[in-house]
Motif scaffolding. Sequence first.
Motif, short mmCIF file in Angstrom:
data_model
loop_
_atom_site.label_atom_id
_atom_site.label_comp_id
_atom_site.label_asym_id
_atom_site.label_seq_id
_atom_site.Cartn_x
_atom_site.Cartn_y
_atom_site.Cartn_z
N ALA A 35 -3.48 12.01 14.58
CA ALA A 35 -1.99 11.56 13.82
C ALA A 35 -1.22 10.46 14.57
N THR A 36 -1.26 10.64 15.91
CA THR A 36 -0.52 9.70 16.73
C THR A 36 -1.28 8.37 16.96
N GLN A 37 -2.76 8.34 16.40
CA GLN A 37 -3.35 7.09 16.49
C GLN A 37 -3.08 6.37 15.32
N ILE A 38 -2.48 6.80 14.16
CA ILE A 38 -1.96 6.06 13.01
C ILE A 38 -0.38 5.66 13.04
N GLY A 39 0.52 6.56 13.82
CA GLY A 39 1.78 6.39 13.80
C GLY A 39 2.58 7.32 12.91
N SER A 40 3.79 7.87 13.44
CA SER A 40 4.45 8.67 12.84
C SER A 40 4.92 8.49 11.51
N PHE A 41 5.15 7.05 11.31
CA PHE A 41 5.79 6.65 9.99
C PHE A 41 4.53 6.38 8.93
N THR A 42 3.27 6.45 9.20
CA THR A 42 2.11 6.48 8.50
C THR A 42 2.05 8.19 8.08
N VAL A 43 2.26 8.88 9.13
CA VAL A 43 2.04 10.50 8.93
C VAL A 43 2.93 11.02 7.88
N LEU A 44 4.38 10.64 8.07
CA LEU A 44 5.29 11.02 7.31
C LEU A 44 5.66 10.00 6.07
N ASN A 45 4.77 9.30 5.69
CA ASN A 45 4.84 8.22 4.62
C ASN A 45 5.32 8.78 3.35
N ALA A 46 4.98 9.93 2.96
CA ALA A 46 5.01 10.52 1.39
C ALA A 46 6.74 10.91 1.74
N SER A 63 0.81 -1.30 0.20
CA SER A 63 0.15 -0.10 0.01
C SER A 63 0.95 1.22 0.20
N VAL A 64 0.51 2.32 -0.88
CA VAL A 64 1.35 3.44 -0.86
C VAL A 64 0.86 4.39 0.41
N ASP A 65 0.00 3.93 1.20
CA ASP A 65 -0.53 4.96 2.19
C ASP A 65 0.26 4.46 3.37
N THR A 66 1.00 3.49 3.57
CA THR A 66 1.74 3.41 4.64
C THR A 66 3.19 2.97 4.30
N PHE A 67 4.06 3.27 5.34
CA PHE A 67 5.50 2.92 4.91
C PHE A 67 5.98 1.63 5.44
N TYR A 68 7.04 1.23 4.85
CA TYR A 68 7.59 -0.18 5.30
C TYR A 68 8.93 -0.17 5.19
N LEU A 69 9.54 -0.85 6.23
CA LEU A 69 11.05 -1.31 6.09
C LEU A 69 11.29 -2.72 6.24
N PRO A 70 12.04 -3.26 5.60
CA PRO A 70 12.34 -4.87 5.61
C PRO A 70 13.19 -5.07 6.85
N PRO A 71 12.77 -6.02 7.74
CA PRO A 71 13.77 -6.67 8.61
C PRO A 71 14.94 -6.71 8.30
N LEU A 72 16.02 -6.71 9.18
CA LEU A 72 17.39 -6.88 8.90
C LEU A 72 17.71 -8.45 8.53
N THR A 73 18.68 -8.61 7.64
CA THR A 73 19.14 -9.82 7.29
C THR A 73 19.90 -10.26 8.39
N ALA A 74 20.52 -11.71 8.09
CA ALA A 74 21.07 -12.30 9.11
C ALA A 74 22.58 -11.49 9.16
N ASP A 75 23.11 -11.13 8.08
CA ASP A 75 24.20 -10.78 8.03
C ASP A 75 24.17 -9.42 8.91
N GLU A 76 23.24 -8.36 8.62
CA GLU A 76 23.15 -7.27 9.23
C GLU A 76 22.94 -7.36 10.75
N ILE A 77 22.22 -8.48 11.13
CA ILE A 77 22.11 -8.64 12.56
C ILE A 77 23.50 -9.06 13.32
#
Length: 279
Positions: A188-199, A50-64
Amino acid sequence: MASTVDLPEHCIVCYTATTKLCSACRAVRLCSERCQRILWPTHKVLCGRSVDTFYLPPLTADEIRSLDDVKSRPGLVPGLRGQSLVSLVKGGYPGPLADFLWTTFWQRLTAPANDDPYEENERLENVALAYEFLGHAADRELFAGNPPARRSPWQLFAKSCMAFHTEYCEAVAKMSGNTPEAAAFDKATQIGSFTVLNALFRQQLVHATITCQSYNRPSLVGQEEALELVQAGRTRAVKLLEASDLPEFVKQRLVAHAQVGLSRGAWAQSVAALDKLAT
C-alpha cells in the motif's frame, strides 16, 4: 479500497436508488439535477479524473495570502501540541534543512498534480494540511479583515481527511514483522495513503460539500436535511472501510475512528431536532 463506482446503485448525495450517472464523467451516480447542483462545487474539480486516485486542487492566490497571514500562529489546529504551521513543517531541523522543507512545502501548495505517485502523495498531504489550517483559522474568524464570502468545502474536508490520515499512519506504524498484514502495508505504501484511502476520502468530500451547501448563502440544502445526509454518508463510509482490503489491524482502527464520527453525528441530529422543537 473499493472505488466510488463499485458502490451499489445509489445517488452519492442523497442515497436514492438510481442508475443515472454524471453525464460528463460517467463515474458518479447522481439521481437529480438538484443533487448535481449540491455536489458541483467539488465534483467540478474531480469530474473527468480517474476514480482510482484522489485529487485536491492547488490553493488559490487568495488562500495562499490567507495562509501566509496565519502560518506562524501557534495552537491553531487541535492535537498538534500548540505548533504553528511553520514549526510543524520545519520539524525542528537545523536552518538549511528547515528552510528547504518549508520552501518545498510552500511550492507544493500551488503545484499541479504530479505524475509520480510518491510526489503526488506528498503534494496531497501538504495541500490537505494547508486546507486544514485555513479551516481552523476560518472557524476562529481570524480573517475578520477580509472574510471569505463562502466557506470552502475543501477546508472542511481537510479536517476529517487529516484525522483519518493520522489514524492510518499511526496504525500502520505499529505493524512490523514478516506478516501478511505488514506485507499488505508495504504494498500500500508504494501507491500512497491518499490512493489507499481514496474511496473514503471521496465520501468524506461529499459530506463536506453538503455541509457547506447548507450554511453558505444561497443555501441549496437545509441544515436538518444536511445532517441527515451526512449521517447516512458516515454510515456509508463505515461500510466502505469494512468492505476494503486494508490490513485488518488498520481497518479496525479506521472503523473505530469512523464510528466515533457516526456517534457525534447522531448527537448533532438530536440537538438539531431539539432546537427545531424549541422554536
